[in-house]
Design a protein around this motif. Structure first.
Motif, mmCIF file in Angstrom:
data_model
loop_
_atom_site.group_PDB
_atom_site.id
_atom_site.type_symbol
_atom_site.label_atom_id
_atom_site.label_comp_id
_atom_site.label_asym_id
_atom_site.label_seq_id
_atom_site.Cartn_x
_atom_site.Cartn_y
_atom_site.Cartn_z
ATOM 1 N N ARG A 62 48.286 39.224 26.709
ATOM 2 C CA ARG A 62 49.131 40.394 26.449
ATOM 3 C C ARG A 62 49.121 41.393 27.599
ATOM 4 O O ARG A 62 50.078 42.137 27.779
ATOM 5 C CB ARG A 62 48.684 41.097 25.166
ATOM 6 C CG ARG A 62 49.157 40.389 23.904
ATOM 7 C CD ARG A 62 48.867 41.197 22.658
ATOM 8 N NE ARG A 62 47.454 41.443 22.430
ATOM 9 C CZ ARG A 62 46.609 40.572 21.883
ATOM 10 N NH1 ARG A 62 47.039 39.389 21.512
ATOM 11 N NH2 ARG A 62 45.344 40.875 21.699
ATOM 12 N N ASN A 63 48.057 41.411 28.365
ATOM 13 C CA ASN A 63 47.902 42.436 29.405
ATOM 14 C C ASN A 63 47.819 41.872 30.816
ATOM 15 O O ASN A 63 47.303 42.532 31.709
ATOM 16 C CB ASN A 63 46.654 43.272 29.100
ATOM 17 C CG ASN A 63 46.800 44.031 27.820
ATOM 18 O OD1 ASN A 63 47.578 44.965 27.738
ATOM 19 N ND2 ASN A 63 46.074 43.613 26.788
ATOM 20 N N ILE A 64 48.342 40.691 31.019
ATOM 21 C CA ILE A 64 48.184 40.018 32.307
ATOM 22 C C ILE A 64 48.786 40.823 33.461
ATOM 23 O O ILE A 64 48.266 40.792 34.575
ATOM 24 C CB ILE A 64 48.761 38.577 32.262
ATOM 25 C CG1 ILE A 64 48.260 37.758 33.444
ATOM 26 C CG2 ILE A 64 50.271 38.590 32.195
ATOM 27 C CD1 ILE A 64 46.856 37.310 33.321
ATOM 28 N N GLU A 65 49.854 41.590 33.195
ATOM 29 C CA GLU A 65 50.450 42.381 34.273
ATOM 30 C C GLU A 65 49.533 43.521 34.701
ATOM 31 O O GLU A 65 49.710 44.087 35.768
ATOM 32 C CB GLU A 65 51.800 42.997 33.863
ATOM 33 C CG GLU A 65 52.863 41.995 33.523
ATOM 34 C CD GLU A 65 53.019 41.863 32.018
ATOM 35 O OE1 GLU A 65 52.023 42.013 31.274
ATOM 36 O OE2 GLU A 65 54.146 41.594 31.589
ATOM 37 N N ARG A 66 48.589 43.866 33.864
ATOM 38 C CA ARG A 66 47.632 44.938 34.162
ATOM 39 C C ARG A 66 46.214 44.355 34.216
ATOM 40 O O ARG A 66 45.267 44.941 33.703
ATOM 41 C CB ARG A 66 47.715 46.022 33.082
ATOM 42 C CG ARG A 66 49.066 46.701 33.029
ATOM 43 C CD ARG A 66 49.198 47.648 31.849
ATOM 44 N NE ARG A 66 49.151 47.015 30.535
ATOM 45 C CZ ARG A 66 50.151 46.346 29.964
ATOM 46 N NH1 ARG A 66 51.294 46.200 30.593
ATOM 47 N NH2 ARG A 66 50.025 45.820 28.767
ATOM 48 N N PHE A 67 46.097 43.207 34.852
ATOM 49 C CA PHE A 67 44.826 42.493 34.865
ATOM 50 C C PHE A 67 43.692 43.354 35.408
ATOM 51 O O PHE A 67 42.556 43.241 34.941
ATOM 52 C CB PHE A 67 44.945 41.192 35.668
ATOM 53 C CG PHE A 67 43.749 40.306 35.513
ATOM 54 C CD1 PHE A 67 43.613 39.491 34.407
ATOM 55 C CD2 PHE A 67 42.743 40.299 36.470
ATOM 56 C CE1 PHE A 67 42.512 38.685 34.246
ATOM 57 C CE2 PHE A 67 41.629 39.488 36.324
ATOM 58 C CZ PHE A 67 41.515 38.680 35.202
ATOM 59 N N HIS A 68 43.998 44.223 36.359
ATOM 60 C CA HIS A 68 42.951 45.079 36.946
ATOM 61 C C HIS A 68 42.244 45.909 35.871
ATOM 62 O O HIS A 68 41.067 46.227 36.001
ATOM 63 C CB HIS A 68 43.530 45.971 38.041
ATOM 64 C CG HIS A 68 44.513 46.983 37.547
ATOM 65 N ND1 HIS A 68 45.818 46.659 37.248
ATOM 66 C CD2 HIS A 68 44.370 48.293 37.289
ATOM 67 C CE1 HIS A 68 46.449 47.745 36.823
ATOM 68 N NE2 HIS A 68 45.594 48.749 36.832
ATOM 69 N N LYS A 69 42.932 46.225 34.784
ATOM 70 C CA LYS A 69 42.312 46.993 33.700
ATOM 71 C C LYS A 69 41.392 46.125 32.840
ATOM 72 O O LYS A 69 40.564 46.644 32.110
ATOM 73 C CB LYS A 69 43.375 47.651 32.835
ATOM 74 C CG LYS A 69 44.115 48.750 33.571
ATOM 75 C CD LYS A 69 45.052 49.481 32.662
ATOM 76 C CE LYS A 69 45.692 50.631 33.433
ATOM 77 N NZ LYS A 69 46.458 51.508 32.556
ATOM 78 N N LEU A 70 41.546 44.826 32.938
ATOM 79 C CA LEU A 70 40.710 43.900 32.175
ATOM 80 C C LEU A 70 39.447 43.509 32.929
ATOM 81 O O LEU A 70 38.519 42.966 32.331
ATOM 82 C CB LEU A 70 41.509 42.631 31.843
ATOM 83 C CG LEU A 70 42.780 42.807 31.026
ATOM 84 C CD1 LEU A 70 43.550 41.499 30.973
ATOM 85 C CD2 LEU A 70 42.451 43.309 29.634
ATOM 86 N N GLU A 71 39.428 43.751 34.223
ATOM 87 C CA GLU A 71 38.316 43.276 35.039
ATOM 88 C C GLU A 71 36.977 43.856 34.607
ATOM 89 O O GLU A 71 35.975 43.142 34.576
ATOM 90 C CB GLU A 71 38.586 43.546 36.517
ATOM 91 C CG GLU A 71 39.689 42.655 37.059
ATOM 92 C CD GLU A 71 40.097 42.986 38.478
ATOM 93 O OE1 GLU A 71 39.954 44.163 38.901
ATOM 94 O OE2 GLU A 71 40.559 42.064 39.166
ATOM 95 N N GLY A 72 36.927 45.130 34.264
ATOM 96 C CA GLY A 72 35.673 45.741 33.821
ATOM 97 C C GLY A 72 35.134 45.112 32.547
ATOM 98 O O GLY A 72 33.979 44.652 32.510
#
Length: 142
Positions: A62-72
């Protein structure tokens, strides 16, 4: 990833949504049969874990376009996995088992392109998880 790839990933994830934890349970059974050392890193009763793994996969899709937010958050998961002994080889095995089960469940709808797209996403997830584990080790050593 382009829009078509993103949509294909989301559509294929939706195929699995009704049976998501069962998909992960099948991956765990395959690990038991093919890679018992990797399976041993997971709890014997993996029902709740299967649900969490599939939910995390859903968050990624769902959030692949904002992957940087998932990195943490993925890095935090990676830190916990490293404490259980997970390494790069284990991530590759898990990725390939997951793709294999997805292909099996998808039948004729599965394509080489879809497999490549999922492999790319799962490699990014693995990379974020391993980076989190490395950063934790660096933090501890400092």
């Amino acid at each position: 990833m382009n829009r078509r790839q993103l949509q294909n990933l989301r559509d294929s994830f939706d195929w699995f949504a009704p049976c998501g934890p069962a998909l992960i349970a099948k991956v765990m059974r395959n690990l038991t049969d093919n890679h018992p050392g990797v399976r041993a890193m997971f709890p014997e009763e993996a029902g709740p874990l299967n649900e969490r793994i599939f939910a995390t996969l859903g968050q990624v899709v769902r959030n692949i376009e904002r992957f940087h937010k998932l990195e943490g958050p993925l890095g935090q998961i990676g830190t916990r996995c490293a404490c259980e002994g997970a390494n790069a080889a284990h991530y590759r095995i898990m990725r390939e088992e997951l793709i294999s089960v997805m292909a099996e469940l998808s039948g004729a709808d599965w394509t080489d392109e879809l497999a490549r797209d999922w492999r790319d996403v799962l490699e990014a997830v693995s990379g974020a998880m391993m980076a989190g584990a490395v950063m934790e080790e660096i933090r501890k050593a400092a």
